[in-house]
Scaffold this motif. Structure first.
Motif, mmCIF file in Angstrom:
data_model
loop_
_atom_site.group_PDB
_atom_site.id
_atom_site.type_symbol
_atom_site.label_atom_id
_atom_site.label_comp_id
_atom_site.label_asym_id
_atom_site.label_seq_id
_atom_site.Cartn_x
_atom_site.Cartn_y
_atom_site.Cartn_z
ATOM 1 N N ASP A 132 49.911 47.345 40.387
ATOM 2 C CA ASP A 132 49.951 46.218 39.439
ATOM 3 C C ASP A 132 48.792 45.257 39.697
ATOM 4 O O ASP A 132 48.171 44.743 38.760
ATOM 5 N N GLU A 133 48.513 45.013 40.977
ATOM 6 C CA GLU A 133 47.378 44.143 41.332
ATOM 7 C C GLU A 133 46.061 44.747 40.838
ATOM 8 O O GLU A 133 45.197 44.031 40.323
ATOM 9 N N ALA A 134 45.913 46.060 41.008
ATOM 10 C CA ALA A 134 44.685 46.735 40.576
ATOM 11 C C ALA A 134 44.513 46.611 39.066
ATOM 12 O O ALA A 134 43.408 46.342 38.574
ATOM 13 N N ILE A 135 45.590 46.794 38.325
ATOM 14 C CA ILE A 135 45.539 46.667 36.859
ATOM 15 C C ILE A 135 45.121 45.252 36.474
ATOM 16 O O ILE A 135 44.262 45.055 35.608
ATOM 17 N N SER A 136 45.718 44.277 37.145
ATOM 18 C CA SER A 136 45.384 42.877 36.874
ATOM 19 C C SER A 136 43.913 42.594 37.189
ATOM 20 O O SER A 136 43.223 41.899 36.427
ATOM 21 N N ASP A 137 43.426 43.143 38.294
ATOM 22 C CA ASP A 137 42.026 42.947 38.679
ATOM 23 C C ASP A 137 41.073 43.556 37.657
ATOM 24 O O ASP A 137 40.047 42.959 37.305
ATOM 25 N N ILE A 138 41.390 44.746 37.188
ATOM 26 C CA ILE A 138 40.521 45.407 36.201
ATOM 27 C C ILE A 138 40.490 44.596 34.912
ATOM 28 O O ILE A 138 39.422 44.370 34.331
ATOM 29 N N ASN A 139 41.662 44.164 34.462
ATOM 30 C CA ASN A 139 41.712 43.359 33.238
ATOM 31 C C ASN A 139 40.953 42.055 33.399
ATOM 32 O O ASN A 139 40.246 41.620 32.490
ATOM 33 N N LYS A 140 41.067 41.440 34.565
ATOM 34 C CA LYS A 140 40.318 40.212 34.828
ATOM 35 C C LYS A 140 38.823 40.498 34.859
ATOM 36 O O LYS A 140 38.019 39.762 34.282
ATOM 37 N N GLY A 141 38.452 41.589 35.520
ATOM 38 C CA GLY A 141 37.046 41.959 35.621
ATOM 39 C C GLY A 141 36.415 42.220 34.261
ATOM 40 O O GLY A 141 35.251 41.895 34.032
ATOM 41 N N ASN A 142 37.210 42.797 33.357
ATOM 42 C CA ASN A 142 36.693 43.084 32.017
ATOM 43 C C ASN A 142 36.297 41.808 31.273
ATOM 44 O O ASN A 142 35.457 41.850 30.379
ATOM 45 N N GLY A 143 36.902 40.689 31.655
ATOM 46 C CA GLY A 143 36.598 39.436 30.982
ATOM 47 C C GLY A 143 35.553 38.589 31.676
ATOM 48 O O GLY A 143 35.186 37.518 31.178
ATOM 49 N N LEU A 144 35.062 39.052 32.812
ATOM 50 C CA LEU A 144 34.070 38.279 33.560
ATOM 51 C C LEU A 144 32.663 38.515 33.029
ATOM 52 O O LEU A 144 32.320 39.633 32.637
ATOM 53 N N ALA A 145 31.874 37.463 33.028
ATOM 54 C CA ALA A 145 30.481 37.588 32.579
ATOM 55 C C ALA A 145 29.624 38.271 33.639
ATOM 56 O O ALA A 145 28.718 39.040 33.315
ATOM 57 N N VAL A 146 29.906 37.993 34.903
ATOM 58 C CA VAL A 146 29.101 38.560 35.995
ATOM 59 C C VAL A 146 30.004 39.326 36.953
ATOM 60 O O VAL A 146 30.970 38.778 37.469
ATOM 61 N N LYS A 147 29.687 40.582 37.148
ATOM 62 C CA LYS A 147 30.412 41.407 38.113
ATOM 63 C C LYS A 147 29.489 42.515 38.587
ATOM 64 O O LYS A 147 28.521 42.864 37.909
ATOM 65 N N ASN A 148 29.796 43.054 39.731
ATOM 66 C CA ASN A 148 28.985 44.125 40.314
ATOM 67 C C ASN A 148 29.427 45.450 39.695
ATOM 68 O O ASN A 148 30.516 45.940 39.964
ATOM 69 N N TYR B 97 28.151 54.142 41.791
ATOM 70 C CA TYR B 97 28.841 54.348 43.074
ATOM 71 C C TYR B 97 30.211 54.985 42.896
ATOM 72 O O TYR B 97 30.821 55.423 43.865
ATOM 73 N N ASP B 98 30.681 55.034 41.666
ATOM 74 C CA ASP B 98 31.976 55.626 41.359
ATOM 75 C C ASP B 98 31.760 57.092 41.014
ATOM 76 O O ASP B 98 31.352 57.427 39.907
ATOM 77 N N ILE B 99 32.012 57.985 41.961
ATOM 78 C CA ILE B 99 31.745 59.408 41.746
ATOM 79 C C ILE B 99 32.900 60.104 41.017
ATOM 80 O O ILE B 99 32.832 61.308 40.762
ATOM 81 N N VAL B 100 33.935 59.344 40.669
ATOM 82 C CA VAL B 100 35.074 59.922 39.945
ATOM 83 C C VAL B 100 34.950 59.673 38.441
ATOM 84 O O VAL B 100 34.942 60.613 37.641
ATOM 85 N N PHE B 101 34.835 58.414 38.040
ATOM 86 C CA PHE B 101 34.804 58.059 36.615
ATOM 87 C C PHE B 101 33.514 57.352 36.185
ATOM 88 O O PHE B 101 33.448 56.810 35.091
ATOM 89 N N LYS B 102 32.508 57.326 37.046
ATOM 90 C CA LYS B 102 31.216 56.717 36.707
ATOM 91 C C LYS B 102 31.350 55.273 36.219
ATOM 92 O O LYS B 102 30.644 54.835 35.314
ATOM 93 N N GLY B 103 32.307 54.547 36.793
ATOM 94 C CA GLY B 103 32.456 53.138 36.446
ATOM 95 C C GLY B 103 33.252 52.883 35.193
ATOM 96 O O GLY B 103 33.333 51.741 34.730
ATOM 97 N N ASN B 104 33.863 53.899 34.622
ATOM 98 C CA ASN B 104 34.693 53.733 33.428
ATOM 99 C C ASN B 104 36.064 53.190 33.855
ATOM 100 O O ASN B 104 36.935 53.924 34.287
ATOM 101 N N MET B 105 36.228 51.872 33.732
ATOM 102 C CA MET B 105 37.442 51.250 34.236
ATOM 103 C C MET B 105 38.659 51.567 33.373
ATOM 104 O O MET B 105 39.795 51.510 33.845
ATOM 105 N N ALA B 106 38.428 51.945 32.109
ATOM 106 C CA ALA B 106 39.549 52.386 31.261
ATOM 107 C C ALA B 106 40.173 53.655 31.842
ATOM 108 O O ALA B 106 41.387 53.843 31.818
ATOM 109 N N SER B 107 39.323 54.523 32.387
ATOM 110 C CA SER B 107 39.822 55.739 33.014
ATOM 111 C C SER B 107 40.601 55.427 34.289
ATOM 112 O O SER B 107 41.619 56.056 34.587
ATOM 113 N N TRP B 108 40.129 54.428 35.039
ATOM 114 C CA TRP B 108 40.883 54.029 36.234
ATOM 115 C C TRP B 108 42.239 53.440 35.842
ATOM 116 O O TRP B 108 43.237 53.691 36.514
ATOM 117 N N LEU B 109 42.272 52.683 34.764
ATOM 118 C CA LEU B 109 43.563 52.164 34.289
ATOM 119 C C LEU B 109 44.495 53.318 33.926
ATOM 120 O O LEU B 109 45.679 53.294 34.238
#
Length: 204
Positions: free
Chosen positions: A171-187, A192-204
């Protein structure tokens, strides 16, 4: 005689203080105490694939959904059930070693919105790693685990309590991803994601 004693004492003091200063510069640059998340995530994800392969072999052999091909391939103890403490002994240490990397990422990203995606992925993978452990062993060290030298004898948590905690971690991870999606600046973790190439929808 008094002057000679004083001179000897002063010489000793200089030598001792010099040795102390000399030893202070002997830092092993090949063993850093802090590492960027970008260097940890790819190797941690790759290591998880090796861990998962070990669990697949364990499940296939013990669970019986893999079989000896007419006497060829030699599954040894899995045919005779003459198991020793060395059979599948690596599941436990490789699992905790891998989860330790994810715990480091979680701690590194805590309160750091720039690395929020690294922390979210690490929480998902930590939950996955502990799920494998609990599925295989039932009660395992969890709440007191991953503390290094600060806790060398962690207590075993009950399996059902761990499962509940892992659901909260997801649940925390889901919340973090949703928060990250709304941030203007993020890394971004694309490279570096060798599973989904940074596709956070896939991680969700």
């Amino acid at each position: 005689m008094k002057k000679i004693s004083t001179l000897i004492l002063m010489t000793l003091a200089v030598i001792i203080s010099s040795c102390s200063d000399l030893l202070d510069i002997n830092t092993n640059t090949n063993r850093p105490t802090s590492v960027n998340p970008e260097l940890i995530l790819p190797q941690a994800l790759a290591a998880t694939s090796l861990v998962l392969n070990a669990y697949n072999t364990y499940g296939m052999q013990i669970g019986g959904y893999g079989s000896n091909a007419g006497g060829f391939g030699g599954f040894n103890e899995n045919v005779s059930y003459a198991y020793t403490p060395n059979n599948y002994a690596n599941l436990w240490p490789v699992s905790y070693d891998n989860i330790e990397d994810y715990e480091y990422l979680i701690e590194k990203a805590a309160g750091d919105d720039v690395n929020i995606y690294f922390g979210a992925v690490a929480k998902i993978m930590k939950a996955y790693g502990f799920q494998l452990l609990v599925d295989a062993y039932n009660d395992v060290p969890y709440s007191e685990a991953l503390k290094g030298a600060d806790q060398l004898n962690p207590t075993y948590d009950k399996a059902d309590a761990i499962y509940l905690s892992l659901a909260g971690l997801l649940d925390e991870a889901i919340s973090d991803i949703n928060k990250g999606n709304g941030l203007a600046v993020k890394n971004k973790i694309d490279n570096y994601d060798i599973v989904f190439k940074g596709n956070m929808a896939s991680w969700l």
